[in-house]
Design an enzyme around this catalytic site. Structure first.
Site, PDB file in Angstrom:
ATOM      1  N   GLU A  64       0.795  -1.107   0.253  1.00 40.26           N
ATOM      2  CA  GLU A  64       0.132  -0.123   0.002  1.00 40.26           C
ATOM      3  C   GLU A  64       0.914   1.243  -0.097  1.00 40.26           C
ATOM      4  O   GLU A  64       1.854   1.392   0.613  1.00 40.26           O
ATOM      5  CB  GLU A  64      -0.802  -0.115   1.200  1.00 40.26           C
ATOM      6  CG  GLU A  64      -1.945   1.101   1.281  1.00 40.26           C
ATOM      7  CD  GLU A  64      -2.982   0.873   2.172  1.00 40.26           C
ATOM      8  OE1 GLU A  64      -3.728  -0.132   2.122  1.00 40.26           O
ATOM      9  OE2 GLU A  64      -3.395   1.801   2.927  1.00 40.26           O
ATOM     10  N   THR A  95      -3.874   5.020  -1.735  1.00 39.65           N
ATOM     11  CA  THR A  95      -5.116   5.147  -0.846  1.00 39.65           C
ATOM     12  C   THR A  95      -5.717   6.756  -1.609  1.00 39.65           C
ATOM     13  O   THR A  95      -4.995   7.290  -2.371  1.00 39.65           O
ATOM     14  CB  THR A  95      -4.484   5.993   0.489  1.00 39.65           C
ATOM     15  OG1 THR A  95      -3.536   6.934   0.300  1.00 39.65           O
ATOM     16  CG2 THR A  95      -3.990   4.574   1.083  1.00 39.65           C
ATOM     17  N   GLY A 159     -14.368   6.309   4.501  1.00 38.44           N
ATOM     18  CA  GLY A 159     -13.547   7.446   4.539  1.00 38.44           C
ATOM     19  C   GLY A 159     -13.917   8.124   5.952  1.00 38.44           C
ATOM     20  O   GLY A 159     -14.711   7.725   6.640  1.00 38.44           O
ATOM     21  N   LYS A 218     -21.072  -5.912   3.361  1.00 37.16           N
ATOM     22  CA  LYS A 218     -20.259  -5.201   2.551  1.00 37.16           C
ATOM     23  C   LYS A 218     -19.759  -6.339   1.377  1.00 37.16           C
ATOM     24  O   LYS A 218     -20.013  -6.260   0.226  1.00 37.16           O
ATOM     25  CB  LYS A 218     -18.942  -4.622   3.014  1.00 37.16           C
ATOM     26  CG  LYS A 218     -19.050  -3.381   3.817  1.00 37.16           C
ATOM     27  CD  LYS A 218     -17.681  -2.729   4.042  1.00 37.16           C
ATOM     28  CE  LYS A 218     -16.969  -3.205   5.218  1.00 37.16           C
ATOM     29  NZ  LYS A 218     -15.939  -2.106   5.672  1.00 37.16           N
ATOM     30  N   ALA A 462      22.636  -1.140 -18.844  1.00 35.67           N
ATOM     31  CA  ALA A 462      22.081  -2.617 -18.604  1.00 35.67           C
ATOM     32  C   ALA A 462      22.931  -3.681 -18.981  1.00 35.67           C
ATOM     33  O   ALA A 462      23.955  -3.504 -19.387  1.00 35.67           O
ATOM     34  CB  ALA A 462      21.003  -2.891 -19.943  1.00 35.67           C
ATOM     35  N   SER A 485      21.846  -0.071 -27.893  1.00 40.47           N
ATOM     36  CA  SER A 485      22.678  -1.305 -28.489  1.00 40.47           C
ATOM     37  C   SER A 485      22.142  -2.541 -28.034  1.00 40.47           C
ATOM     38  O   SER A 485      21.974  -2.842 -26.713  1.00 40.47           O
ATOM     39  CB  SER A 485      24.152  -0.959 -28.655  1.00 40.47           C
ATOM     40  OG  SER A 485      24.596  -0.767 -27.659  1.00 40.47           O
TER      41      SER A 485
END
Lengths: 655, 655
Positions: A64, A95, A159, A218, A462, A485
């Protein structure tokens, strides 16, 4: 794991507005479809991923985050997504920050951060949404936007009321249950829905039992899984799960894990969430409360021990971490639990976007290899994405360069750092060559600073490019300024730690590729040399004005990376496409100015040198088609230098 | 080469009925198309092919055939198309045979023969169409049908009136010019149109000059090229071309070449077409007129000499041959001229259909490798064809087996020949094994007959399969009855004479593949053995009832042939698709009965043996995914036999 009864509940509340349904049933298939279009909403939903992991006993974790306050915070958070995403979370969640204009297009809004995670970082993401202080219409608007942006999962929350005198808005909701119902009514089965569980009961609930009943409501309203509030003892959670199961809640319940990262932040959190820290923990922490390192280390220890108990119980399919946007503690806990994927197998050589529209995408031009987010950004409006073949991209409409976004033409590094790396003052084109050479060698420049990035490469080299390091250094020193490349690969195992990708038991291949800026004098010689290498080498040479020289047959794309796997069709994730190259060159040339020249004063010699390169150099790409042989591209460059150095210099002069 | 003025002419006559227009201008493209859909009518028209060949100085030839009288004649003609098609004609044309119901669905009609040439033999084809004795509506109907069948070119002719008292039908046409105008008005620019030219003037024309004016009218009306009546002297044609050019005919004019194949047939033809054989030719032929071989050999010599003059003149981009449906003379003339393509480069491992709808098709399941026409037939109703990827063919709707057509479940060989090859009388399953073994070894069976075909392979062994001959013989002898196989190939040159295909400079690859019928006892052992070979070997095992055992991941197709070429995307022309395999097995099992069992009396022992195999054997396919290593499939079979022979035979018994 979908609760059957809850399905029945929401079915009966379907309203006419369910025209937004995305069930996919209605789409009529043609007699034969050459593209394996998987129905994103049916086969690859978060709930299905959870179900499969539960069935196979494969434990997961999720992370989170909260939205950042500033735009540079956003750039940092996105880098963190990339790093923490590589550890293999099943999903992350963002959030909802009511005070931060969470549904807006601001780069710091909850909505845009979640969208970035999905689209640019390729992470399965859950967007929080709270319903208090919001009208139904506003909520529907947020959900519409989330869907449009490719978000597929919502964490439905009430909330916190703003102030004590909060009352329900007209046409608003009082409870998360209402929000769940609303989502299912308005969006049918489109979103996967998560709801919050409180192992010790919601602080405002009448009782623990009444709160459990609310949770059951819920879930019955259509939620697919539960994430709990944090807690400090494994038994708290395990009792909670048992109580949930006993009243008929059958969906996955994921414990919220909070690795303590500081004494005072813990105190504050506990106060806000009305939780109690167990006596045995405060006893340990009190004596060390001012030693941050000791507290963090205790926090990690405590979280690991608790998670071990949870995982051993058999009741916990996955762990949910409250990261507080920090990396170290959570990663350490996951490492100790063995859940952090140290070396995640790459499904493709580039990071896949998680937007459902892009699900089938498996081919991209190589040009954006170091700038995948820019590629995603410039192609975000495409109706469909190349799958299997890049195809004859007569007019791929790449987004304009006039659009700017978080990571588009900006560097992650601050101006001062860039000046240290790329030079406070440039004296000649050669000082630019030196910057490229130092980036490749990893050695400090004459002022003692390592060159960690270039305008075209925001990250260090890389590992694959490292294979070519010595050769690259040599040519950059002489003004062949490489920005991309890859070596040729003739059938290495797909599990190869450096060049491997894709499913196990396969073989990966590459054609040698080199892309560089170089002067028009060099290009004149190069073109002479390339005649000797027909048809082995395909080339594409272009300057900023768009003067364009290529030997690509019929302007067709050329595959430069591909893989052969057991029981699958060939996958060819990168191509050199002469048409797209014309869009890329705009970006590649613009980066000289936007990222580099603009570090210096107008009219300053440094700026004029970069401007000169921008105006006069060519961008060249070369492909060696004979991948089973040693790459001839170094020899091509060598021949070019020999021709330039030789006694009989070319009569043609610069282009 | 389109005559500008004629374009203006037909433009002004566009009627409302041009709703059949196929100009393609109106099709709106999506922002991004992943499939390289080329507009068949714009980039690959016969006129464009001619233009490109003229520009590059690359001379071509074309071949004229007439429709056969009988259905077995049709089967023979189609084989001839395949053989003569391999020599590389730019196009073939099929005459319109008014007495033979030319527009019908009969397998001998002009329409169906032309359609077969396009769809099943992959030949660019021109359908003749005559207008006399036909109404406008009827002609439009023919053209509609031709378009629907994938024909793109029409040779517009007046045709010979039936009887001397012929008059124009009401609403019909008197002249080829009217037919050309009609085609351009009703079908816009869809068809490429050819018209006939008469180097010595049409026999019914007032004069040579008047006939030239008629030809000019035909071209102005919208014809794209001219093919001439036959002639015997090069100067006749060259004068004709000069006269055409002088009155403003600019399109290609192709000389009609008639290699004399017999004295009497020549006499008859000359009489019909009111031509005169030059004195110098009759003088040569008179003395040898009863020696067919000598006449033929003179005919070849005469044609070659004339063609050499024509080609040397620079006025002749291509030669058009009146073959009289015969092969030898025309092929010999072409060979001596160096125009016959001895070893045509294969663009894909299988023959491409020339239907415009199938243009982009470049992937097929390997199962139909020896039965490409059956595959085309069973997929003819598909809306689009796999390109780049086979895709997730959840339900590819293959045509039903109840449909029959020329080459569908019938063998090219007559019943007696099949009985000689496959046995007048079978005594056991082993006698069936022997037939398979003899087919592979190329040795005569015990009655002295070579086995030249099997129900699943209408032709002798492919050169590539020859590479595996010894191993195949060994396993067939023991009842592993192979019907399709390919060796593994790890990057051979695309120009390889045996396994090569595709553009020059490429590399081709294959996974080892084997497909066979075998007894349920063998399959039981095989399944035990295959456990050792996971995940290296993918298998799919099915019996006639559809009992179905596979380890294909998610029923995904597996690429077994692919190629890497300079400047192109990967091409993977064959796949093993577990879903299509279920459609193929119906056909593969049906061939036991339709082609083999039905040779014998009902209830006869021979028939019952084949019926037993059909009812009880399994069809198995195996893919070795490790293409860079030596194929392990022989070892798999060997292990199976060892398990069966071993002291500890499996307890499971037959499936």
């Amino acid at each position: 794991m979908v609760n059957q009864r809850s399905d029945a509940t929401w079915q009966s509340c379907k309203s006419d507005s369910s025209g937004t349904s995305n069930s996919g049933e209605s789409s009529k298939e043609s007699s034969r479809c050459s593209t394996p279009v998987l129905d994103a909403d049916r086969t690859d939903r978060l709930r299905d991923k959870m179900r499969r992991r539960i069935e196979s006993g494969d434990r997961w974790f999720s992370l989170e985050f909260f939205p950042p306050r500033t735009s540079s915070g956003a750039v940092n958070l996105i880098s963190r997504f990339d790093r923490m995403g590589s550890g293999g979370p099943l999903f992350i969640d963002i959030t909802w920050h009511p005070a931060g204009d969470p549904g807006s297009d601001k780069e710091t809004s909850s909505m845009m951060i979640a969208s970035t995670a999905v689209n640019y970082c390729g992470l399965e993401s859950v967007l929080h949404l709270t319903c208090c202080n919001q009208t139904k219409d506003k909520i529907t608007g947020h959900l519409d936007k989330a869907k449009r942006l490719g978000l597929k999962n919502i964490m439905a929350l009430r909330g916190d009321p703003v102030g004590a005198d909060w009352v329900e808005e007209d046409g608003g909701f009082s409870y998360a249950t209402d929000l769940v119902k609303h989502i299912r009514c308005e969006f049918d089965d489109y979103f996967d829905i998560c709801v919050a569980g409180y192992p010790t009961g919601h602080p405002e609930a009448e009782s623990y039992e009444v709160d459990l009943t609310h949770l059951k409501e819920k879930v019955d309203a259509g939620a697919h899984f539960i994430v709990t509030q944090l807690f400090f003892r494994a038994e708290t959670f395990l009792k909670f799960v048992k109580d949930c199961r006993s009243i008929g809640i059958t969906c996955p319940i994921l414990p919220g894990i909070f690795p303590i990262q500081g004494y005072h932040s813990l105190r504050q959190l506990v106060k806000l969430s009305k939780l109690e820290v167990p006596e045995e923990m405060t006893q340990v922490m009190e004596p060390i409360k001012d030693n941050d390192a000791a507290i963090r280390s205790y926090g990690i220890h405590q979280a690991v021990e608790m998670c071990k108990i949870l995982l051993a119980s058999g009741e916990v399919p996955g762990l949910h971490f409250y990261t507080l946007n920090r990396e170290v503690a959570t990663v350490e806990v996951l490492r100790q639990l063995g859940l952090w994927a140290e070396d995640p197998r790459r499904p493709l050589p580039w990071a896949i976007s998680a937007h459902p529209k892009r699900k089938v995408e498996d081919v991209r031009p190589i040009f954006w290899a170091s700038r995948p987010k820019s590629y995603i950004y410039r192609t975000q409006d495409w109706d469909d994405f190349p799958n299997g073949r890049w195809g004859n991209s007569a007019s791929p409409a790449f987004g304009e360069l006039t659009d700017y976004y978080l990571f588009y033409l900006k560097s992650k590094s601050p101006k001062e750092a860039l000046l240290q790396m790329w030079g406070e003052e440039l004296t000649s084109e050669e000082s630019v060559y030196e910057v490229f050479t130092n980036y490749l060698s990893g050695q400090a420049n004459r002022n003692g600073h390592k060159v960690m990035c270039l305008p075209w490469n925001d990250d260090p080299l890389a590992p694959e490019t490292n294979l070519l390091k010595d050769e690259l250094e040599k040519v950059n020193r002489r003004g062949v300024l490489t920005i991309n490349s890859q070596p040729n690969i003739n059938g290495k195992a797909s599990s190869d730690p450096i060049v491997g990708w894709g499913p196990a038991g396969g073989y990966v291949f590459q054609k040698a590729y080199m892309e560089f800026f170089t002067s028009s004098e060099n290009v004149a010689a190069l073109l002479q040399v390339l005649k000797k290498y027909e048809p082995r080498v395909n080339y594409h040479i272009v300057n900023v004005q768009g003067r364009n020289i290529t030997n690509a047959p019929d302007m067709q794309p050329s595959a430069v990376t591909w893989g052969i796997f057991p029981g699958r069709e060939i996958i060819q994730p990168t191509v050199v496409d002469p048409v797209s190259f014309m869009s890329w060159k705009d970006e590649a040339f613009a980066l000289w100015i936007e990222q580099w020249a603009k570090l210096y004063e107008d009219e300053s010699p440094s700026r004029m040198i970069i401007q000169y390169i921008h105006d006069n150099y060519f961008l060249v790409n070369l492909v060696d088609n004979d991948f089973p042989l040693d790459s001839c591209l170094w020899q091509v460059i060598e021949d070019m230098f020999q021709l330039l150095d030789g006694p009989a210099a070319p009569h043609d002069g610069p282009l």
